[in-house]
Design a protein around this motif. Sequence first.
Motif: not given
Length: 253
Positions: A96-98, A165-172, A218-224
Amino acid sequence: MDKFLTALQFLTRIRLVSQDTVAPETFGAAVRYFPLVGAVIGAILAAACRLADHNLPIHTLAAGLILLEIFLTGGLHCDGLMDSADGLMSGRSRERMLEIMKDSRVGAHGVIAFVALILVKWSLLLDLLTASPAPAAPLAALFAMPVLGRLAMVIVITSYPYARPEGIGKAFAVYAGRPALYIAAATAALLVAPLGPAGLAALATAALFAVAFGRYATRALGGLTGDTYGAVAETTEVIVLLIFVLFRNSCFW
């Protein structure tokens, strides 16, 4: 130069060449140049401060510098801060946060975070601009602030997983690689070390804060995510200003 220009044109409104399509690998390779982009922003802010000094009231100057940075970045990182605050402070499940962070609408937590950011930045800039023992302190702080803010981004991009799994920051996150962190850290150190003990203290504090923020997210969201990249840049800038305020009486300038 194309990778530096990719970083410059993604992180700022400055447009020097046309880049209609950019490969994900190029985005990843551009991460190492983030502190250099911060140096461009910082140089513009410091020059504007120097030119406007004694020509504008001190409160107006501080507000103008904050607005200038927002204009230069297009508010990209402020948007990330607001979205991150809405998600991370919602007290909901990870999924839900994501979802909340992806929503284009801004909630109460996002507004509060943005207002608090502007208020604290404005107050710290006033403290620096009125610090007579070190009249060059605000110029050094304005230069170091975006450099170390972008270094913090590189630290979390290269050190922590991407939450979506995807997003604008994924490539970074996927294509930056660990060498990008070493290059960015060395670049940032070379840029801020000449600023004396305040610059070195700000460098160390920014790095520690980025690590702490990355672990928390990372603890809250599983990553950034791309939003948290912007959030860590903005909050690191506030910390850098605070360090320069604390060290304003023991600078070399």
